[in-house]
Design a protein around this motif. Structure first.
Motif, mmCIF file in Angstrom:
data_model
loop_
_atom_site.group_PDB
_atom_site.id
_atom_site.type_symbol
_atom_site.label_atom_id
_atom_site.label_comp_id
_atom_site.label_asym_id
_atom_site.label_seq_id
_atom_site.Cartn_x
_atom_site.Cartn_y
_atom_site.Cartn_z
ATOM 1 N N SER A 280 0.823 -1.209 0.000
ATOM 2 C CA SER A 280 0.000 0.000 0.000
ATOM 3 C C SER A 280 0.852 1.251 0.000
ATOM 4 O O SER A 280 0.391 2.334 0.264
ATOM 5 C CB SER A 280 -0.930 -0.012 1.198
ATOM 6 O OG SER A 280 -0.184 -0.138 2.377
ATOM 7 N N ILE A 283 0.396 5.251 -0.937
ATOM 8 C CA ILE A 283 -0.185 6.342 -0.154
ATOM 9 C C ILE A 283 0.757 7.544 -0.188
ATOM 10 O O ILE A 283 0.324 8.674 -0.364
ATOM 11 C CB ILE A 283 -0.477 5.904 1.303
ATOM 12 C CG1 ILE A 283 -1.677 4.960 1.329
ATOM 13 C CG2 ILE A 283 -0.755 7.123 2.192
ATOM 14 C CD1 ILE A 283 -2.020 4.434 2.711
ATOM 15 N N PRO A 393 2.857 1.603 5.085
ATOM 16 C CA PRO A 393 2.035 2.348 6.046
ATOM 17 C C PRO A 393 0.985 1.456 6.717
ATOM 18 O O PRO A 393 0.532 1.763 7.808
ATOM 19 C CB PRO A 393 1.373 3.443 5.200
ATOM 20 C CG PRO A 393 1.545 3.027 3.784
ATOM 21 C CD PRO A 393 2.751 2.164 3.730
ATOM 22 N N THR A 394 0.640 0.349 6.087
ATOM 23 C CA THR A 394 -0.362 -0.538 6.694
ATOM 24 C C THR A 394 0.254 -1.486 7.710
ATOM 25 O O THR A 394 -0.457 -2.312 8.282
ATOM 26 C CB THR A 394 -1.071 -1.378 5.610
ATOM 27 O OG1 THR A 394 -0.079 -1.994 4.803
ATOM 28 C CG2 THR A 394 -1.972 -0.513 4.752
ATOM 29 N N PRO A 425 -0.962 -0.605 11.507
ATOM 30 C CA PRO A 425 -0.967 0.435 10.463
ATOM 31 C C PRO A 425 -0.730 1.824 11.051
ATOM 32 O O PRO A 425 -1.081 2.083 12.208
ATOM 33 C CB PRO A 425 -2.379 0.342 9.877
ATOM 34 C CG PRO A 425 -3.200 -0.399 10.872
ATOM 35 C CD PRO A 425 -2.263 -1.271 11.640
ATOM 36 N N LEU A 426 -0.125 2.694 10.283
ATOM 37 C CA LEU A 426 -0.081 4.111 10.650
ATOM 38 C C LEU A 426 -1.508 4.645 10.618
ATOM 39 O O LEU A 426 -2.347 4.156 9.858
ATOM 40 C CB LEU A 426 0.751 4.902 9.630
ATOM 41 C CG LEU A 426 2.210 4.503 9.432
ATOM 42 C CD1 LEU A 426 2.873 5.450 8.413
ATOM 43 C CD2 LEU A 426 2.996 4.553 10.745
ATOM 44 N N ASP A 427 -1.781 5.649 11.428
ATOM 45 C CA ASP A 427 -3.073 6.317 11.264
ATOM 46 C C ASP A 427 -2.876 7.602 10.444
ATOM 47 O O ASP A 427 -1.751 7.983 10.119
ATOM 48 C CB ASP A 427 -3.785 6.555 12.609
ATOM 49 C CG ASP A 427 -3.146 7.642 13.447
ATOM 50 O OD1 ASP A 427 -2.461 8.528 12.889
ATOM 51 O OD2 ASP A 427 -3.336 7.620 14.680
ATOM 52 N N ALA A 428 -3.985 8.232 10.129
ATOM 53 C CA ALA A 428 -3.932 9.383 9.213
ATOM 54 C C ALA A 428 -3.065 10.521 9.752
ATOM 55 O O ALA A 428 -2.403 11.223 8.987
ATOM 56 C CB ALA A 428 -5.341 9.882 8.912
ATOM 57 N N PHE A 429 -3.049 10.692 11.075
ATOM 58 C CA PHE A 429 -2.164 11.716 11.655
ATOM 59 C C PHE A 429 -0.706 11.395 11.352
ATOM 60 O O PHE A 429 0.075 12.264 10.962
ATOM 61 C CB PHE A 429 -2.322 11.772 13.180
ATOM 62 C CG PHE A 429 -3.524 12.544 13.630
ATOM 63 C CD1 PHE A 429 -3.635 13.900 13.359
ATOM 64 C CD2 PHE A 429 -4.545 11.918 14.328
ATOM 65 C CE1 PHE A 429 -4.745 14.610 13.771
ATOM 66 C CE2 PHE A 429 -5.662 12.627 14.752
ATOM 67 C CZ PHE A 429 -5.767 13.971 14.475
ATOM 68 N N ILE A 431 0.486 9.482 9.024
ATOM 69 C CA ILE A 431 0.756 9.608 7.579
ATOM 70 C C ILE A 431 0.913 11.081 7.206
ATOM 71 O O ILE A 431 1.849 11.453 6.490
ATOM 72 C CB ILE A 431 -0.366 8.943 6.758
ATOM 73 C CG1 ILE A 431 -0.328 7.432 6.973
ATOM 74 C CG2 ILE A 431 -0.233 9.283 5.270
ATOM 75 C CD1 ILE A 431 -1.494 6.679 6.357
ATOM 76 N N ALA A 432 0.015 11.918 7.725
ATOM 77 C CA ALA A 432 0.091 13.348 7.411
ATOM 78 C C ALA A 432 1.418 13.929 7.895
ATOM 79 O O ALA A 432 2.055 14.730 7.202
ATOM 80 C CB ALA A 432 -1.083 14.089 8.040
ATOM 81 N N ASN A 435 4.137 12.652 5.654
ATOM 82 C CA ASN A 435 4.057 13.371 4.371
ATOM 83 C C ASN A 435 4.680 14.759 4.494
ATOM 84 O O ASN A 435 5.343 15.236 3.568
ATOM 85 C CB ASN A 435 2.606 13.494 3.904
ATOM 86 C CG ASN A 435 2.088 12.195 3.315
ATOM 87 O OD1 ASN A 435 2.846 11.240 3.111
ATOM 88 N ND2 ASN A 435 0.798 12.150 3.040
#
Lengths: 560, 560
Positions: A280, A283, A393-394, A425-429, A431-432, A435
């Motif tokens: 994945s 992302i 990331p997963t 998995p990483l969460d959206a925070f 990942i953000a 990034n």
């Protein structure tokens, strides 16, 4: 019904860790199925295979299995010139396809490069191409009748594909992915699928089927993940194949096997319709498709065919791109070339340094065309750490489940790939935040690069020539350009490793970093005799056309 | 020390939900601080402001605060022609900047469009521009001396910025973001920052400071999120401003206020250096920067200035882009224009339909240049649901914390924006799955679009003209192009709502969807008198230049 005998394969290509009994059973069935698809007339003598020398490149010519014409067909041309022969009626696609089919399965016996073979289907398509040309006087398209080899994970209608685990191997793809469908419409013939490593995430090529060997020295890896292609093309069982690259998977194996490999910027060559599987990564990090082939002209021709088909009209996430590169207006101005003797993280092994010095000497003589500028990329160690932390990331749960589902053993290089990956998995925070780190790194990298005012960068492809099996730990020389999404093209040099080369300053190399000292150890332990050495040319993101133009100029100087 | 009196503001611009006592105190201080920056000589009579009619557009001219020359400066030109006047020495930047400063603060008193004002700094820069021209004979650059207005969240050195919450308001940005720095180098003058809504995620414009009113009818919204710009530009307090758009935030307010607004494809206009804040949407959905202005030529000029600066050499994640559009070779062939009377999800309110029919009638008379093709985009309802579910991958916790930290009340439109958002962040699996859904949607959208063989699409900008306050629930006519990342440009028509128009088939409009029936209700309840109506032209992703070329042709027909 087929008998129990299976096609001879170099024993080193079968030297893989064992899985559960059911895994081993399934593996044996798959190998047998492949074997049964290959006519007995293509089999090498078992003794020739089991007693093969380290360098297997001479065996095909000596095997007696290919006619003189078949040897000429497979050795004399690159993709555009071979297509031209067929379009002009000097060769038929049936003859060309037959020659590559035969050669491919011999290459496979020596290196374990194939996972699927479909001669009958290929010959049927070749016959149609010939008939079309005869009846209409027109070729099917710009790839009229040309056999093209395909990496296993790419969906090719009617043939199995996997995402690097036995448990993800599907019986038959229902449709061609967009890339294949463009090539098919352009007249290409498909005849083999090639080996890729577990998880498609090693810089070597050890799948549930085979370990792909380096044809120049079978104690070395063919590289990966697109290693099946690299070994096959190096042995001229193909002259044009399809790869994907998210850390070096086109460029690494191409360099290990001494062929041409091009990773464009992302979203130029379509990956539309290719399964993401457990990978994945897209992302944050883009995977790229690109050609592996035997000449710069082959790369150029492939890119033109793909982009003339305007894939962005099917998938609007792709870039609008023209490929006008014809080498006609190549580089009227003097090129400023960043020269990377080492990346500040790992000193390359001696044959790579030798290839760089060889190139420098020749380029220095062409001061009217080239200005070499010493250059070290920005913080390669940090970039690579960040990149590895973004590959999964997963987390590793799904990947290890895919292994478990198939009873498949986890290969040591898979464990290495997961070194910056945690279970969850990483969460959206997260990942953000990553990034943002990525964006920050990229801006700093460019800021540093801008100081040098360079057109292109000439650099190693890897920390050494091809590596000993199960030791491709360090991807830095390719993966730094994945984190930047900059295009890179690797190309052969006449340099071959003797294995006896010495570091000019081994102490300095050891002191550069822990990783650099380990690379020195690997050099001192390995047998690198005969390994080819490639170099890599890199340009800014989206300067893909300029990169190929510049490489044309540089190649002109280096080969004169 | 300043006295306690503060600048008159239309009371409707202050009609906002209340927060905690400390929030209200801070809000009052911020309003007072802004007021104190505005010289008394720019203040309107308090009675004029509090007794203003719904349509405030005539007040500026009648106020007596602007000289005839200042009225001419602010009304007669668009961005390129005004720059030309200054470069040719016919106007000074000091005079131009003074005129726009004065007009901007009057616009603010009528609509609540500003959040910051810095006349002194602007005049200093303007004086330098004039001196430079006088001394060298050369302009500072292609925006020599031109005042440009800036949306609050964009970092402008030395001035506060916020990401749409009082608690995120920083005292002073330390650096210009890349976009501002390009404009500054090109000679632009900065004089105001403009209002944006809470969370920067409404299609209206209600911040912790003000509610921005529609200058044509103050019972209607100016639109959002870039609503301060839209009201300011409609009142000619600016002729060029900067917006951002992730769901319609440039196009919506431009349409509500009858000006030109262009959302390019992503990664063309740089957002480098702009804070993401709590808006982590860019994990899957790209935000886009673009111009809001008073003419197509202004859009074209802005794009050329930005892209001539080659921002991709600073941030290699940006696209390499040329802006050769000069309208010279505009569209030699006949344009196939998809004509969207409704999107199959919500029937637009009557004035929008009237504007579409007006355009159709004129375009049908130019059959040599235009072929209109009825077109309904693919599954707009599904696309919008997916899009909204991707705006806040981090969940709503951080956003609501930002509100709580400031004691700020959650506005109803913020609650609406969060309707597909859950509390907890998505994890990487969920993001990967949604990204796959997104890719799937996009491929199907394109597949359907390809059947029509269109060059561009002519469509509504919104479900109606400007909406009544706190009712901008439906973003579908703009946001569908965000999910696709296709460029869209909105442009004014001569159509104005009377408020008395009727649906030709109200029953059918109600039956289209629940949302469509609610839009009928909103029409029947609201007072839309005087609202301008814009239309939108859209092209495929990365066909930005062709879009502007096509709009030039269409505009030529519509205005002849």
């Amino acid at each position: 019904m087929s008998d129990l005998k299976i096609i001879p394969i170099n024993p080193k290509a079968l030297d893989l860790p064992s899985g559960t009994a059911s895994f081993e059973e399934r593996r044996a069935i798959l190998r047998k199925e492949l074997s049964d698809k290959i006519p007995r007339s293509r089999w090498l003598d078992e003794k020739v295979v089991s007693n093969a020398p380290k360098d297997v490149t001479a065996i095909i010519g000596e095997s007696g299995l290919l006619t003189e014409e078949e040897i000429a067909i497979t050795e004399k041309y690159d993709a555009p010139t071979l297509v031209k022969q067929m379009i002009e009626g000097k060769l038929t696609s049936v003859d060309v396809t037959t020659a590559f089919c035969k050669r491919a399965v011999i290459a496979h016996q020596l290196t374990g490069c194939l996972v699927d073979y479909f001669e009958e289907e290929a010959l049927e398509a070749a016959l149609k191409a010939d008939q079309h040309l005869k009846q209409t006087g027109k070729p099917l398209g710009p790839l009229h009748g040309l056999p093209i080899s395909v990496k296993d994970h790419m969906p090719l209608k009617g043939h199995p594909a996997s995402t690097g685990f036995l448990s993800t191997r599907e019986e038959k793809s229902k449709e061609d992915c967009l890339l294949i469908s463009i090539l098919r419409k352009a007249g290409a013939i498909f005849y083999v699928k090639t080996n890729q490593p577990q998880a498609i995430m090693h810089l070597e090529c050890t799948s549930f089927m085979f370990r792909t060997l380096n044809p120049f020295n079978t104690t070395l890896s063919a590289g990966g993940s697109t290693g099946g292609e690299a070994a096959l093309i190096a042995l001229r069982g193909s002259i044009l194949g399809l790869g994907t690259d998210i850390g070096g998977s086109i460029r690494g194996p191409s360099a290990f096997c001494g062929i041409w490999g091009f990773k464009p910027s992302s979203q130029i060559v379509p990956l539309t319709g290719m399964p993401v599987g457990v990978l994945s990564a897209p992302i944050s990090i883009a995977c790229c498709g690109g050609p592996m082939t035997v000449s710069l002209e082959g790369i150029n021709y492939f890119m033109k065919v793909i982009l003339d088909a305007k894939p962005e009209l099917q998938d609007s996430q792709l870039l609008r791109w023209n490929w006008p590169t014809s080498f006609v207006n190549a580089s009227p101005k003097k090129l400023r070339v960043g020269f990377v003797l080492n990346d500040g993280h790992i000193t390359p092994q001696p044959p790579v340094t030798n290839a760089l010095l060889w190139a420098r000497e020749l380029l220095d003589k062409a001061k009217d065309k080239i200005e070499l500028v010493p250059y070290t990329p920005y913080n390669v160690a940090e970039g690579n750490k960040l990149l590895h932390s973004l590959y999964y990331p997963t987390g590793y749960t799904e990947l290890r489940k895919a292994l478990k589902d198939g009873g498949e053993p986890e290969y040591s290089l898979t464990t290495n790939t997961l070194r910056e990956t945690r279970e969850k998995p990483l969460d959206a925070f997260e990942i953000a935040r990553k990034n943002a780190d990525l964006q920050d790194f990229r801006v700093k990298f460019v800021e540093h690069f801008n100081k040098f005012d360079l057109d292109v960068i000439l650099a190693p492809c890897f920390v050494g020539p091809a590596c000993s099996h199960d030791t491709a730990f360090y991807w830095n020389y390719t993966s730094i350009w994945n984190i930047m999404d900059w295009p890179g093209c690797v190309f052969p040099t006449p340099i071959r490793a003797t294995g006896k080369e010495k570091y000019t300053n081994e102490e300095q190399a050891k002191e550069m970093s822990l990783e650099s000292s380990r690379v020195v150890e690997l050099w001192n332990k390995g047998d690198f005799e005969g390994a080819p050495v490639n170099l890599q040319l890199i340009a800014r993101r989206h300067y893909d056309n300029e990169l190929i133009e510049a490489l044309h100029v540089i190649q002109g100087i280096l080969s004169s």
